[in-house]
Write a protein that holds these residues in place. Structure first.
Motif, PDB file in Angstrom:
ATOM      1  N   ASP A   1       0.830  -1.211   0.000  1.00 44.48           N
ATOM      2  CA  ASP A   1       0.000   0.000   0.000  1.00 44.48           C
ATOM      3  C   ASP A   1       0.863   1.259   0.000  1.00 44.48           C
ATOM      4  O   ASP A   1       0.550   2.245  -0.694  1.00 44.48           O
ATOM      5  N   ASP A   2       1.937   1.261   0.765  1.00 44.59           N
ATOM      6  CA  ASP A   2       2.821   2.427   0.783  1.00 44.59           C
ATOM      7  C   ASP A   2       3.440   2.663  -0.603  1.00 44.59           C
ATOM      8  O   ASP A   2       3.526   3.819  -1.078  1.00 44.59           O
ATOM      9  N   ALA A   3       3.859   1.567  -1.236  1.00 45.37           N
ATOM     10  CA  ALA A   3       4.450   1.709  -2.575  1.00 45.37           C
ATOM     11  C   ALA A   3       3.414   2.206  -3.580  1.00 45.37           C
ATOM     12  O   ALA A   3       3.711   3.056  -4.447  1.00 45.37           O
ATOM     13  N   LEU A   4       2.188   1.699  -3.465  1.00 41.95           N
ATOM     14  CA  LEU A   4       1.133   2.126  -4.391  1.00 41.95           C
ATOM     15  C   LEU A   4       0.754   3.586  -4.166  1.00 41.95           C
ATOM     16  O   LEU A   4       0.481   4.323  -5.132  1.00 41.95           O
ATOM     17  N   GLU A   5       0.710   4.018  -2.904  1.00 41.56           N
ATOM     18  CA  GLU A   5       0.379   5.422  -2.633  1.00 41.56           C
ATOM     19  C   GLU A   5       1.433   6.356  -3.241  1.00 41.56           C
ATOM     20  O   GLU A   5       1.113   7.384  -3.866  1.00 41.56           O
ATOM     21  N   GLU A   6       2.701   5.991  -3.060  1.00 42.85           N
ATOM     22  CA  GLU A   6       3.766   6.818  -3.628  1.00 42.85           C
ATOM     23  C   GLU A   6       3.707   6.844  -5.166  1.00 42.85           C
ATOM     24  O   GLU A   6       3.856   7.898  -5.797  1.00 42.85           O
ATOM     25  N   TYR A   7       3.454   5.676  -5.752  1.00 45.18           N
ATOM     26  CA  TYR A   7       3.384   5.589  -7.209  1.00 45.18           C
ATOM     27  C   TYR A   7       2.181   6.376  -7.724  1.00 45.18           C
ATOM     28  O   TYR A   7       2.269   7.100  -8.738  1.00 45.18           O
ATOM     29  N   SER A   8       1.043   6.262  -7.038  1.00 43.73           N
ATOM     30  CA  SER A   8      -0.174   6.964  -7.473  1.00 43.73           C
ATOM     31  C   SER A   8       0.005   8.468  -7.393  1.00 43.73           C
ATOM     32  O   SER A   8      -0.472   9.218  -8.279  1.00 43.73           O
ATOM     33  N   GLU A   9       0.668   8.935  -6.318  1.00 46.14           N
ATOM     34  CA  GLU A   9       0.874  10.376  -6.197  1.00 46.14           C
ATOM     35  C   GLU A   9       1.700  10.907  -7.371  1.00 46.14           C
ATOM     36  O   GLU A   9       1.435  11.994  -7.901  1.00 46.14           O
ATOM     37  N   ARG A  10       2.725  10.157  -7.824  1.00 39.10           N
ATOM     38  CA  ARG A  10       3.541  10.599  -8.959  1.00 39.10           C
ATOM     39  C   ARG A  10       2.705  10.669 -10.239  1.00 39.10           C
ATOM     40  O   ARG A  10       2.801  11.623 -11.007  1.00 39.10           O
ATOM     41  N   ILE A  11       1.894   9.624 -10.438  1.00 37.48           N
ATOM     42  CA  ILE A  11       1.064   9.595 -11.658  1.00 37.48           C
ATOM     43  C   ILE A  11       0.079  10.757 -11.648  1.00 37.48           C
ATOM     44  O   ILE A  11      -0.128  11.441 -12.670  1.00 37.48           O
ATOM     45  N   ILE A  12      -0.550  11.010 -10.480  1.00 39.06           N
ATOM     46  CA  ILE A  12      -1.553  12.081 -10.405  1.00 39.06           C
ATOM     47  C   ILE A  12      -0.903  13.441 -10.636  1.00 39.06           C
ATOM     48  O   ILE A  12      -1.443  14.310 -11.358  1.00 39.06           O
ATOM     49  N   ARG A  13       0.278  13.675 -10.028  1.00 36.73           N
ATOM     50  CA  ARG A  13       0.959  14.950 -10.223  1.00 36.73           C
ATOM     51  C   ARG A  13       1.317  15.171 -11.705  1.00 36.73           C
ATOM     52  O   ARG A  13       1.143  16.278 -12.250  1.00 36.73           O
ATOM     53  N   ARG A  14       1.805  14.149 -12.357  1.00 36.53           N
ATOM     54  CA  ARG A  14       2.168  14.286 -13.774  1.00 36.53           C
ATOM     55  C   ARG A  14       0.926  14.489 -14.650  1.00 36.53           C
ATOM     56  O   ARG A  14       0.964  15.240 -15.623  1.00 36.53           O
ATOM     57  N   HIS A  15      -0.173  13.800 -14.246  1.00 33.70           N
ATOM     58  CA  HIS A  15      -1.396  13.951 -15.021  1.00 33.70           C
ATOM     59  C   HIS A  15      -1.950  15.358 -14.872  1.00 33.70           C
ATOM     60  O   HIS A  15      -2.373  16.007 -15.861  1.00 33.70           O
ATOM     61  N   LEU A  16      -1.980  15.861 -13.629  1.00 31.46           N
ATOM     62  CA  LEU A  16      -2.504  17.208 -13.420  1.00 31.46           C
ATOM     63  C   LEU A  16      -1.558  18.274 -13.964  1.00 31.46           C
ATOM     64  O   LEU A  16      -2.002  19.378 -14.352  1.00 31.46           O
ATOM     65  N   GLY A  17      -0.251  17.997 -14.014  1.00 29.42           N
ATOM     66  CA  GLY A  17       0.714  18.969 -14.529  1.00 29.42           C
ATOM     67  C   GLY A  17       0.869  18.914 -16.031  1.00 29.42           C
ATOM     68  O   GLY A  17       1.685  19.651 -16.599  1.00 29.42           O
ATOM     69  N   GLY A  18       0.154  18.035 -16.711  1.00 30.55           N
ATOM     70  CA  GLY A  18       0.236  17.936 -18.153  1.00 30.55           C
ATOM     71  C   GLY A  18       1.495  17.263 -18.627  1.00 30.55           C
ATOM     72  O   GLY A  18       1.827  17.342 -19.814  1.00 30.55           O
ATOM     73  N   GLU A  19       2.211  16.605 -17.745  1.00 30.83           N
ATOM     74  CA  GLU A  19       3.432  15.916 -18.136  1.00 30.83           C
ATOM     75  C   GLU A  19       3.079  14.558 -18.725  1.00 30.83           C
ATOM     76  O   GLU A  19       2.037  13.979 -18.425  1.00 30.83           O
TER      77      GLU A  19
END
Length: 424
Positions: A39-57
């Motif tokens: 769960d910790d690994a998934l939370e960290e991975y999800s946060e990266r994906i969400i930031r890149r998605h919201l930042g248009g990266e």
């Protein structure tokens, strides 16, 4: 069941319950720890994906070589409100990097961009095979349980046996103890306070019993001996009164009735005195006695005495039974059993006697005992009240047998009472 095995069984049962609870706890703890790491690994991975998605990266490619996979799909507001921001689950998914389906830990996260649109991010990462973990935990628990069980049975049994050894020594001594017999001394050294107190209590109880037994024997012997003279005097005086020719017939009948009662009392007193002497070992003289000869010398006399009852007699001689014992007591033993076979028979019945090198059996027809056979050899126990019986014949026979290490047993079969005297 012995105390050692009962304790071992209960300890093993308690251990099995303890191990079962431990296995469940261990499995839950391992799964929880694995899920926390995933769960910790998934939370960290999800946060990266969400930031890149919201930042248009640009988002990572699906085949970037990692074992973690993801997907982002648009959802409506109702779906987002219904499922909430995050939820975890276990599932199976195809992992491109592994080129195979594998069990995965799944995190689904709802997020919204600046324009108010809702998206659902699904991230999954491989986790352990829980069925394999269950099997491994079960196998190791079984191995641990068997190891502990064997340890309890062997090591625990040995420890319990060593700890309870004084108790078994005491039980063995009590089982072999006979009041008035030649008993071995109670030698039971132990450092356990409770066992030491129990041994001392058993020793004191045995000493008290022996003392009371000796006092009882002495009292019976003294009382029987002291009663002999007064009984003889009473009989003589009554016989003198009965010899008076001027005595009325009615009074003569009363005197004769009293004489008969005195005769029974005298016979009872003599038998009690004899039992006391046997118990006190006052028949030290022993010789080799052949019970065949003793039996033959009384068969004809008893057949004549009880001839009016029409009882048939058959003797089977398979050997000669010789015993080292007092001649008078040997005669009492045989005559008591022979008389018992006649007295407690039915009219027209039969008596069968078989004698071998080691046993002498008397069998006579008759009805079953009206009381418990365990009471048969007790003093004053009779199947029916008889004027010529003291109720001590079988008790006397048993006492003589014990005196010389023989055994007398009773059985009832095929309508016959069977008494067997056997020597070791």
């Amino acid at each position: 069941m012995k105390l050692i095995w009962r304790l071992t069984f209960r300890i093993s049962f308690a251990l099995s319950l303890l191990l079962a609870g431990w296995a469940v706890f261990f499995y839950v703890a391992v799964i929880d720890e694995v899920n926390d790491e995933a769960d910790d690994a998934l939370e960290e991975y999800s946060e990266r994906i969400i930031r890149r998605h919201l930042g248009g990266e640009p988002l990572p490619a699906a085949d970037d070589g990692t074992t973690t996979i993801y997907s982002v799909v648009g959802v409506d507001a109702a779906y987002a409100d219904h499922y909430g921001p995050e939820r975890y689950s276990d599932d199976e998914a195809y992992i491109p990097a592994l080129d195979n389906e594998a069990p995965v830990r799944v995190l689904k996260t709802i997020f919204r961009d600046a324009e108010g649109r809702y998206f659902e991010l699904t991230a999954a990462t491989p986790t352990i095979e829980k069925e394999d973990l269950q099997e491994a935990v079960f196998n190791w628990v079984v191995i641990l349980y068997l190891s502990l069980l064997l340890s309890v049975v062997f090591i625990g049994g040995w420890v319990l046996w060593r700890s309870l050894r004084p108790l078994y020594v005491l039980l063995k001594w009590l089982d072999a103890y006979t009041v008035g017999g030649r008993n071995a001394p109670l030698d039971n050294p132990t450092r356990v306070t409770e066992f030491r107190k129990l041994t001392d209590a058993a020793r004191r109880s045995a000493e008290r019993t022996e003392r009371l037994f000796e006092e009882q024997k002495q009292f019976i012997g003294n009382a029987s001996h002291e009663m002999q003279t007064p009984l003889a005097v009473c009989r003589n005086r009554l016989e003198m009164v009965a010899a008076d020719p001027d005595l009325p017939e009615r009074q003569l009948g009363e005197v004769l009735s009293v004489l008969q009662t005195l005769e029974s009392l005298t016979r009872l007193n003599r038998t009690l005195l004899l039992l006391s002497k046997i118990d006190n070992g006052q028949f030290p003289e022993s010789e080799e006695v052949c019970l065949n000869d003793v039996l033959e010398s009384h068969l004809e006399a008893y057949a004549e005495i009880y001839g009016h009852r029409g009882i048939s007699l058959r003797v089977e001689r398979q050997g000669r039974m010789r015993c080292a014992m007092n001649g008078s007591l040997a005669e009492m033993l045989v005559t008591n059993l022979l008389k018992n076979a006649y007295v407690h028979n039915r009219p027209g019945g039969s008596i069968f006697i078989r004698i071998t090198d080691r046993s002498l059996m008397f069998a006579n027809t008759g009805d079953p005992l009206p009381f418990d056979r365990a009471d048969l050899f007790k003093r004053f126990r009779q199947g029916g009240r008889r004027e010529d019986s003291t109720g001590l014949g079988l008790a006397l026979a048993e006492s003589i047998c014990k005196r010389y290490g023989m055994e007398i047993t009773y059985a009832y079969a095929d309508g016959e009472h069977r008494f067997t005297v056997s020597r070791p």
